[in-house]
Design a protein around this motif. Structure first.
Motif, mmCIF file in Angstrom:
data_model
loop_
_atom_site.group_PDB
_atom_site.id
_atom_site.type_symbol
_atom_site.label_atom_id
_atom_site.label_comp_id
_atom_site.label_asym_id
_atom_site.label_seq_id
_atom_site.Cartn_x
_atom_site.Cartn_y
_atom_site.Cartn_z
ATOM 1 N N PRO A 145 -6.846 -4.519 9.091
ATOM 2 C CA PRO A 145 -5.898 -3.587 9.708
ATOM 3 C C PRO A 145 -5.235 -4.186 10.947
ATOM 4 N N GLY A 146 -3.887 -4.142 10.979
ATOM 5 C CA GLY A 146 -3.134 -4.658 12.115
ATOM 6 C C GLY A 146 -2.950 -6.163 12.130
ATOM 7 N N GLU A 147 -3.489 -6.862 11.140
ATOM 8 C CA GLU A 147 -3.427 -8.329 11.156
ATOM 9 C C GLU A 147 -2.050 -8.848 10.754
ATOM 10 N N HIS A 148 -1.568 -9.852 11.497
ATOM 11 C CA HIS A 148 -0.393 -10.635 11.135
ATOM 12 C C HIS A 148 -0.884 -11.962 10.565
ATOM 13 N N ALA A 149 -0.212 -12.439 9.521
ATOM 14 C CA ALA A 149 -0.644 -13.693 8.907
ATOM 15 C C ALA A 149 0.556 -14.411 8.310
ATOM 16 N N ALA A 193 -6.921 -0.010 6.779
ATOM 17 C CA ALA A 193 -8.003 -0.553 5.952
ATOM 18 C C ALA A 193 -7.572 -1.943 5.514
ATOM 19 N N ASP A 194 -8.504 -2.717 4.969
ATOM 20 C CA ASP A 194 -8.161 -4.047 4.479
ATOM 21 C C ASP A 194 -7.123 -3.958 3.354
ATOM 22 N N CYS A 227 0.345 -6.563 -4.004
ATOM 23 C CA CYS A 227 -0.663 -5.801 -3.267
ATOM 24 C C CYS A 227 -0.623 -4.358 -3.751
ATOM 25 N N ASP A 228 -1.653 -3.595 -3.440
ATOM 26 C CA ASP A 228 -1.696 -2.187 -3.817
ATOM 27 C C ASP A 228 -0.803 -1.361 -2.900
#
Length: 411
Positions: free
Chosen positions: A361-365, A341-342, A382-383
């Motif tokens: 979801p799955g994002e690299h930054a 999830a986001d 973050c949560d």
């Protein structure tokens, strides 16, 4: 005799017995157990002058005549050709000593030719090995006998041009001038009463990317006070009472906080076979923080999981000392979101949001920001989430965001 109730008079009798010929000197000394009253330390900040003064008062109660820096330079009878531990003729003892020094040099992680400051070199084995590796060594000790030994041996092993021998104490550091690629302590940092000021001065002499190595030092997870006299070791009591040497021990948490206050990134190595080789490597980061192996004090470590492969997870929000980024004009955090999830991630310091991003979801930054100069703590916010609770897999840990790298730039 009940060692737990030894008086200083009892200690004096044991010292006299240990100094008699033909006795098991090591056994007698190891059995000395004197426990001074430490109540004067209660409630005091271990980084304060009041705490240090209380430690000095405890020392002065143990040593007749009180503490004198000149006692650290006491001249003792040790042959130049066969100093300790070589005069023991004990292969295991000598081998362990050399293995510990070799381990220090192996993990110095700096290539010659470079400048190394060897603090409290003693019989000179570390300085000699570093010089034979090709380093240029400034070797510091206060004891004239050790000065004589190293001056003798550096010519015998043909490294005379690579070692500069300096007779000075840790307070004055006369003749010591950086910058250095590395600074080494082998069984010597614990003699410094003014170690807080000493570390601050040495950090300023250290090149970015360089490190201070603390090997064979009494830094213990179980040490009962933040720092102070080693009351649990007979040899330490012997050296305090008879020689007047400052014999300190450090709790690991205090020591890590000391490094963090100076912006030094700590890693730790331990060795079961020869514990004297255990060491901390405290690096002045050049352009990245070694987040995977970073050893943090409890103040900072509670928000982090241990390294997991090539990432280190937060437990939700996590914090780091901003002193790591001193002088940097930009910092880059490489993160990834493994939550199905986001995930909202915010980077802030003292309540000020520096940058934020919602990771899909799955994002690299890569999150970039300018670190403030007037804040002490950086927060990755973050949560927390649990893979097992979301039916993602069986991992029951509370996770936040995966941190891959922390890079920064100093102009």
């Amino acid at each position: 005799m009940d060692q737990a109730k030894m008086t200083l008079e009892d200690v004096d009798r044991e010292i006299a017995a240990a100094d008699q010929p033909g006795v098991d000197r090591g056994k007698i000394i190891s059995d000395i157990q004197y426990f001074p009253d430490l109540s004067s330390l209660d409630g005091k900040d271990p980084f304060s002058a009041e705490y240090k003064s209380a430690i000095l008062e405890i020392f002065n109660d143990m040593k007749e005549g009180g503490y004198c820096l000149d006692d650290e330079a006491i001249i003792f009878d040790s042959p130049i050709e066969e100093p300790s531990p070589y005069n023991s003729h004990h292969p295991a003892m000598i081998g362990g000593h050399l293995a510990a020094i070799a381990t220090l040099v192996r993990h110095i992680d700096v290539l010659p030719p470079g400048r190394v400051l060897d603090m409290g070199f003693g019989t000179g084995d570390t300085s000699l090995l570093l010089a034979r590796c090709g380093f240029h060594v400034d070797a510091v000790d206060v004891n004239p006998r050790f000065i004589e030994m190293l001056t003798h041996w550096k010519e015998r092993v043909y490294v005379g041009d690579k070692i500069k021998v300096l007779q000075t104490d840790y307070d004055s550091l006369e003749g010591v001038a950086g910058p250095y690629d590395a600074i080494t302590f082998f069984e010597s940092f614990h003699h410094s009463l003014n170690h807080v000021d000493l570390l601050k001065r040495l950090t300023a002499m250290l090149k970015p990317g360089g490190a201070i190595i603390f090997a064979g030092e009494p830094i213990y997870d179980h040490f009962s006070i933040p720092w102070g006299l080693r009351h649990d070791e007979g040899l330490a009591t012997y050296c305090i009472r008879k020689m007047g040497w400052m014999e300190l021990g450090f709790n690991t948490q205090y020591f890590l906080e000391l490094l963090e206050k100076n912006g030094l990134c700590a890693t730790r190595r331990t060795f079961t076979d020869y514990p004297v080789a255990n060491h901390f490597r405290a690096m002045k980061a050049l352009n990245n923080i070694p987040i995977l192996g970073l050893c943090l004090s409890d103040k900072f470590s509670q928000g982090w999981h241990p390294a997991d492969g090539k990432v280190r997870w937060t437990k939700g929000s996590a914090i780091l000392p901003l002193a790591y980024f001193k002088g940097a004009n930009s910092v880059s955090l490489t993160l990834s979101n493994h939550k199905p999830a986001d995930l909202q991630v915010a980077i802030y310091a003292d309540g000020q949001v520096l940058t934020a991003k919602v990771l899909s979801p799955g994002e690299h930054a890569v999150l970039n920001f300018t670190p403030p100069s007037d804040a002490a703590v950086l927060t990755i916010g973050c949560d927390a989430w649990s893979p097992s609770e979301l039916g993602y897999n069986a991992d029951g840990r509370k996770l936040g965001v995966a941190v891959h790298a922390i890079d920064f730039h100093v102009p």
